[in-house]
Write an enzyme that holds these catalytic residues in place. Structure first.
Site, PDB file in Angstrom:
ATOM      1  N   CYS A 157     -20.054  -6.089   1.745  1.00  0.00           N
ATOM      2  CA  CYS A 157     -19.504  -4.790   2.112  1.00  0.00           C
ATOM      3  C   CYS A 157     -18.148  -4.644   1.443  1.00  0.00           C
ATOM      4  CB  CYS A 157     -19.357  -4.693   3.631  1.00  0.00           C
ATOM      5  SG  CYS A 157     -18.668  -3.130   4.214  1.00  0.00           S
TER       6      CYS A 157
ATOM      7  N   CYS B 128       0.840  -1.194   0.000  1.00  0.00           N
ATOM      8  CA  CYS B 128       0.000   0.000   0.000  1.00  0.00           C
ATOM      9  C   CYS B 128       0.881   1.251   0.000  1.00  0.00           C
ATOM     10  CB  CYS B 128      -0.915   0.002   1.216  1.00  0.00           C
ATOM     11  SG  CYS B 128      -2.048   1.420   1.260  1.00  0.00           S
TER      12      CYS B 128
ATOM     13  N   CYS C 291      -0.141   4.732   6.959  1.00  0.00           N
ATOM     14  CA  CYS C 291      -0.874   4.549   8.219  1.00  0.00           C
ATOM     15  C   CYS C 291      -0.015   3.752   9.205  1.00  0.00           C
ATOM     16  CB  CYS C 291      -2.185   3.834   7.961  1.00  0.00           C
ATOM     17  SG  CYS C 291      -3.212   4.614   6.683  1.00  0.00           S
TER      18      CYS C 291
ATOM     19  N   CYS D 219     -17.020  -9.203   3.702  1.00  0.00           N
ATOM     20  CA  CYS D 219     -16.361  -7.914   3.594  1.00  0.00           C
ATOM     21  C   CYS D 219     -15.181  -8.047   2.634  1.00  0.00           C
ATOM     22  CB  CYS D 219     -15.884  -7.442   4.959  1.00  0.00           C
ATOM     23  SG  CYS D 219     -17.216  -7.323   6.169  1.00  0.00           S
TER      24      CYS D 219
ATOM     25  N   CYS E 258     -20.442   1.921   7.103  1.00  0.00           N
ATOM     26  CA  CYS E 258     -19.750   1.164   8.136  1.00  0.00           C
ATOM     27  C   CYS E 258     -18.457   1.897   8.438  1.00  0.00           C
ATOM     28  CB  CYS E 258     -19.475  -0.253   7.650  1.00  0.00           C
ATOM     29  SG  CYS E 258     -18.417  -1.220   8.735  1.00  0.00           S
TER      30      CYS E 258
ATOM     31  N   CYS F 252      -0.764  -0.003  10.326  1.00  0.00           N
ATOM     32  CA  CYS F 252      -1.113  -1.017   9.342  1.00  0.00           C
ATOM     33  C   CYS F 252       0.090  -1.826   8.872  1.00  0.00           C
ATOM     34  CB  CYS F 252      -1.794  -0.349   8.151  1.00  0.00           C
ATOM     35  SG  CYS F 252      -2.407  -1.533   6.932  1.00  0.00           S
TER      36      CYS F 252
ATOM     37  N   ARG G 209     -19.371  -3.906  16.379  1.00  0.00           N
ATOM     38  CA  ARG G 209     -18.632  -5.130  16.100  1.00  0.00           C
ATOM     39  C   ARG G 209     -17.289  -5.141  16.798  1.00  0.00           C
ATOM     40  NH1 ARG G 209     -17.503  -4.846  10.991  1.00  0.00           N
ATOM     41  NH2 ARG G 209     -19.730  -4.940  10.686  1.00  0.00           N
TER      42      ARG G 209
END
Length: 396
Positions: A142, A65, A69, A109, A202, A72, A272
């Site tokens: 999702c 990526c 972040c 998801c 979400c 992550c 969740r």
């Protein structure tokens, strides 16, 4: 205790607590913990009974990526030894999703690392949604693909997506210290785009990154204001090779207080327990079910989760039941609001960079518990080596 009586009464009326009340939940003592869980449990049962919604993650594209972040394992410059692969084919993703659906998941998801999707990526995901829904018409899907632009949200909705996940993660005030390649406002914009396209919104948070109680309350109130149908609560998994590898700030008791605060602020929303559940709640996971009404089944994105059958046994042993495919997740009043906006009335998904598992065939040396430094439980963080993107079966 007056605080908990007040919060319970407000939750049963769907009334927003004050910031001071939310902060007070986080400040309760361990002696008061079971009272906090019981109070949040009354609110949970009012709106969701004893149902637990199961969600299943499929990592469509792992690692590499360009975003930075700090939390992550898939970030730019990450040294975490995670699986790295490009886009799964639609039939591969559908096969991976089938494992979770067979275990009782009602929502899949679909997650892909990256800043955001290209138009070609939206086409890929549309084909994947079609492959999954051709095999199971009732499944909720999702998507979690990063920052959206143009008409991408509308295209996902037209392709059959029911929801879109994009977490705020932390408060606006501390966001710049976690990520520099995009802004908090970018994330809010994507959630609003998804909601505006008729997708169930979400959006959740990650706790344990060194934030203050005030930061946690800020982000949870912001999620409430955004109108999220589903709020995933992630507990930081401190991957070796990431900037937050040494941030072991959570205890099971702290996690339960955070979940309770989220429930009181969002009484009638799907809450969740997401990434980090097994790492930080550990043997107290069943208590979390008295507060949250949704979990992920089996593995996560890049690290190992609890075996799917163990999740199912835990739900049954704690006196709860798996929510059926034909049951509405949200209470009627919230489902009607979602449907009037064109959404599915379901709500759910996960964060980028969360857990998955090590294969049974892994060398013993690689499966031995890692040394514990200064009381840190780094031995609990295991990189996923099975399921999506591998030739090994998942643990759902």
């Amino acid at each position: 205790m007056d605080l908990l009586d007040t919060l319970t009464a407000k939750g049963l009326r769907r009334e927003l607590p004050t910031r001071e009340e939310a902060l007070a939940v986080l400040a309760t003592t361990d002696d008061e913990l079971l009272d906090v869980v019981a109070a949040a449990g009354r609110v949970r049962r009012q709106w969701f009974g004893r149902r637990v919604k199961l969600n299943y993650l499929v990592n469509l594209k792992s690692g590499l990526c360009p975003e930075d972040c700090s939390y992550c394992s898939q970030r730019l410059g990450s040294k975490a030894e995670i699986l790295k692969y490009t886009w799964l084919k639609p039939e591969q993703a559908a096969e991976a999703a089938a494992a979770g659906l067979a275990g009782g998941a009602k929502r899949v998801c679909l997650v892909a690392s990256g800043r955001g999707p290209t138009d070609r990526d939206i086409d890929r995901v549309a084909d994947t949604i079609a492959a999954i829904k051709d095999a199971n018409e009732q499944v909720e899907v999702c998507a979690c693909l990063g920052l959206l632009s143009g008409d991408q949200a509308e295209r996902l909705r037209a392709a059959g997506a029911d929801a879109y996940n994009h977490n705020l993660n932390t408060s606006e005030g501390t966001y710049g210290g976690i990520t520099t390649t995009h802004t908090y406002a970018d994330r809010v914009d994507t959630v609003n785009k998804a909601h505006g396209a008729g997708l169930s919104a979400c959006s959740g948070l990650i706790a344990g990154m060194g934030e203050s109680d005030e930061d946690l309350v800020d982000v949870v109130f912001a999620l409430r204001d955004l109108g999220s149908d589903s709020v995933p609560v992630n507990f930081l998994i401190p991957f070796e090779g990431t900037p937050l590898a040494k941030e072991w700030n959570l205890t099971p008791q702290r996690c339960l207080r955070i979940l309770a605060m989220v429930r009181f602020v969002n009484p009638d929303v799907e809450v969740r327990i997401a990434g980090g559940r097994e790492v930080h709640l550990r043997s107290m996971q069943p208590l979390g079910l008295h507060i949250a009404n949704s979990i992920f089944l089996g593995d996560y994105l890049t690290s190992e989760g609890q075996a799917g059958q163990t999740d199912l046994d835990m739900i049954k042993d704690a006196g709860f039941e798996v929510e059926g495919a034909g049951e509405a997740t949200l209470p009627r009043h919230r489902a009607e609001l979602a449907e009037s906006a064109g959404g599915c009335g379901g709500g759910s998904c996960g964060p980028c960079g969360e857990p998955a598992a090590a294969p049974e065939s892994a060398p013993e040396a690689a499966r031995e518990a890692a040394p514990v430094e200064d009381g840190l439980r780094s031995d609990l963080v295991k990189v996923r080596r099975r399921g999506a993107g591998t030739e090994l079966a998942p643990n759902a």
